[in-house]
Write a protein that holds these residues in place. Structure first.
Motif, PDB file in Angstrom:
ATOM      1  N   ILE A 103       0.830  -1.202   0.000  1.00  0.00           N
ATOM      2  CA  ILE A 103       0.000   0.000   0.000  1.00  0.00           C
ATOM      3  C   ILE A 103       0.863   1.250   0.000  1.00  0.00           C
ATOM      4  CG2 ILE A 103      -1.598   1.328   1.422  1.00  0.00           C
ATOM      5  CD1 ILE A 103      -2.915  -1.322   2.211  1.00  0.00           C
ATOM      6  N   VAL A 104       1.921   1.216   0.812  1.00  0.00           N
ATOM      7  CA  VAL A 104       2.833   2.360   0.853  1.00  0.00           C
ATOM      8  C   VAL A 104       3.496   2.550  -0.509  1.00  0.00           C
ATOM      9  CG1 VAL A 104       4.997   3.203   1.832  1.00  0.00           C
ATOM     10  CG2 VAL A 104       3.245   2.255   3.319  1.00  0.00           C
ATOM     11  N   LEU A 110       1.330   6.724  -6.691  1.00  0.00           N
ATOM     12  CA  LEU A 110       0.208   7.635  -6.886  1.00  0.00           C
ATOM     13  C   LEU A 110       0.674   9.076  -6.759  1.00  0.00           C
ATOM     14  CD1 LEU A 110      -1.602   5.230  -6.974  1.00  0.00           C
ATOM     15  CD2 LEU A 110      -2.987   6.181  -5.149  1.00  0.00           C
TER      16      LEU A 110
ATOM     17  N   CYS B  17       1.840   9.317   5.552  1.00  0.00           N
ATOM     18  CA  CYS B  17       1.373  10.040   4.378  1.00  0.00           C
ATOM     19  C   CYS B  17       1.125   9.073   3.226  1.00  0.00           C
ATOM     20  CB  CYS B  17       2.406  11.079   3.976  1.00  0.00           C
ATOM     21  SG  CYS B  17       2.116  11.830   2.380  1.00  0.00           S
ATOM     22  N   MET B  18       2.093   8.228   2.960  1.00  0.00           N
ATOM     23  CA  MET B  18       1.972   7.301   1.837  1.00  0.00           C
ATOM     24  C   MET B  18       0.916   6.239   2.114  1.00  0.00           C
ATOM     25  SD  MET B  18       3.686   8.565  -0.371  1.00  0.00           S
ATOM     26  CE  MET B  18       4.808   9.952  -0.398  1.00  0.00           C
ATOM     27  N   LEU B  19       0.818   5.862   3.383  1.00  0.00           N
ATOM     28  CA  LEU B  19      -0.239   4.918   3.740  1.00  0.00           C
ATOM     29  C   LEU B  19      -1.581   5.547   3.407  1.00  0.00           C
ATOM     30  CD1 LEU B  19       0.370   3.175   7.184  1.00  0.00           C
ATOM     31  CD2 LEU B  19      -0.430   2.143   5.073  1.00  0.00           C
ATOM     32  N   SER B  20      -1.761   6.783   3.866  1.00  0.00           N
ATOM     33  CA  SER B  20      -3.037   7.459   3.653  1.00  0.00           C
ATOM     34  C   SER B  20      -3.292   7.683   2.183  1.00  0.00           C
ATOM     35  CB  SER B  20      -3.039   8.805   4.384  1.00  0.00           C
ATOM     36  OG  SER B  20      -2.614   8.610   5.722  1.00  0.00           O
ATOM     37  N   GLU B  21      -2.226   7.937   1.465  1.00  0.00           N
ATOM     38  CA  GLU B  21      -2.329   8.211   0.040  1.00  0.00           C
ATOM     39  C   GLU B  21      -3.101   7.105  -0.673  1.00  0.00           C
ATOM     40  OE1 GLU B  21      -1.247  11.030  -2.885  1.00  0.00           O
ATOM     41  OE2 GLU B  21      -0.508  10.994  -0.827  1.00  0.00           O
ATOM     42  N   CYS B  22      -2.735   5.902  -0.350  1.00  0.00           N
ATOM     43  CA  CYS B  22      -3.396   4.767  -1.001  1.00  0.00           C
ATOM     44  C   CYS B  22      -4.661   4.373  -0.265  1.00  0.00           C
ATOM     45  CB  CYS B  22      -2.432   3.583  -1.066  1.00  0.00           C
ATOM     46  SG  CYS B  22      -3.164   2.082  -1.774  1.00  0.00           S
ATOM     47  N   MET B  23      -4.616   4.435   1.063  1.00  0.00           N
ATOM     48  CA  MET B  23      -5.801   4.050   1.827  1.00  0.00           C
ATOM     49  C   MET B  23      -6.984   4.920   1.460  1.00  0.00           C
ATOM     50  SD  MET B  23      -5.143   1.406   3.554  1.00  0.00           S
ATOM     51  CE  MET B  23      -6.594   1.329   4.602  1.00  0.00           C
ATOM     52  N   VAL B  25      -7.770   5.839  -1.317  1.00  0.00           N
ATOM     53  CA  VAL B  25      -8.370   5.329  -2.545  1.00  0.00           C
ATOM     54  C   VAL B  25      -9.119   4.027  -2.307  1.00  0.00           C
ATOM     55  CG1 VAL B  25      -7.872   4.487  -4.865  1.00  0.00           C
ATOM     56  CG2 VAL B  25      -6.615   6.439  -3.956  1.00  0.00           C
ATOM     57  N   ILE B  26      -8.518   3.157  -1.506  1.00  0.00           N
ATOM     58  CA  ILE B  26      -9.150   1.855  -1.333  1.00  0.00           C
ATOM     59  C   ILE B  26     -10.062   1.817  -0.122  1.00  0.00           C
ATOM     60  CG2 ILE B  26      -7.229   0.710  -2.479  1.00  0.00           C
ATOM     61  CD1 ILE B  26      -6.266  -0.258   0.197  1.00  0.00           C
ATOM     62  N   PRO B  32     -12.494  -1.412  -2.601  1.00  0.00           N
ATOM     63  CA  PRO B  32     -11.513  -2.418  -3.025  1.00  0.00           C
ATOM     64  C   PRO B  32     -12.173  -3.485  -3.885  1.00  0.00           C
ATOM     65  CG  PRO B  32     -11.493  -2.150  -0.632  1.00  0.00           C
ATOM     66  CD  PRO B  32     -12.636  -1.357  -1.142  1.00  0.00           C
TER      67      PRO B  32
END
Lengths: 116, 116
Positions: A103-104, A110, B17-23, B25-26, B32
């Motif tokens: 995910i990271v 992204l 930040c990167m976790l949230s970036e994708c989270m 979206v999904i 998902p």
DNA sequence: CGGTATCCTATGTGATACTG
DNA sequence: CAGTATCACATAGGATACCG
């Protein structure tokens, strides 16, 4: 009616069950962050709060309880003069890390797309 | 006060930040699943509803709009006699698949642990 | 078929205050 | 430090009805 069914009619059904299986664990605000914060080793309550800036004590507490109940992490109370509690990923919880890592990674891609 | 800081005090901060970036979206109910349903090819609205059994039209519609706006999928209306709309993952959306796959894999392991 | 509009409820989340 | 209790709120999600 059009019987010309589209060719993807027979696409194998997905595995929503397995998706939900894991999503149920990493869902809920900050849950992924909590797990992620524990990836490098045990952390204490206030350390987790510091790791995940805008999380309230209540929510962190709730999340930790849930994750403990799901056997994702363990809670160990140290009866020291200033009491401290140590949270640690279980092997089961550690199994979530590859998914979070993926995910990271996607997060990076992204963001790169958006910037570039 | 105990200045004997624990050794993990200096653990590198995670990448929330990167976790949230994708989270971001999904997250959202069924998002998902929608992406996962589209992984093998384009699907129509009713096909998606069938893929993801208990999803309401409203929520599916909402989710699709959000995902379209996030450039995760495209919407293509076919002006046929029975109107049909085709949803398809964009390259950006396809980049989410590895992460979802990792989530599915973990789902399997979680379930196995629980059973075994 | 492929939606949208409206309403409703459950839940998650957060602020604050308080306790062991 | 490490929580819990209470309240208050926003929002997501679902049911139903309806439209192009």
């Amino acid at each position: 009616m059009s019987l010309k069914m589209r060719k993807n009619q027979s696409v194998a059904p997905p595995e929503p069950c397995m998706l939900s299986e894991c999503m149920a664990v990493i869902s809920g605000a900050w849950a992924p962050n909590v797990i992620w914060s524990l990836r490098a080793g045990p952390r204490r309550f206030s350390e987790l709060r510091a790791d995940i800036p805008p999380i309230s004590a209540k929510v962190l507490s709730t999340r930790l309880s849930e994750l403990e109940q799901k056997a994702v992490l363990t809670r160990h109370v140290r009866r020291t003069s200033p009491p401290s509690t140590e949270y640690r990923l279980t092997p089961l919880g550690a199994e979530l890390l590859p998914a979070l890592d993926a995910i990271v990674q996607v997060g990076h891609r992204l963001k790169a797309k958006r910037s570039g």
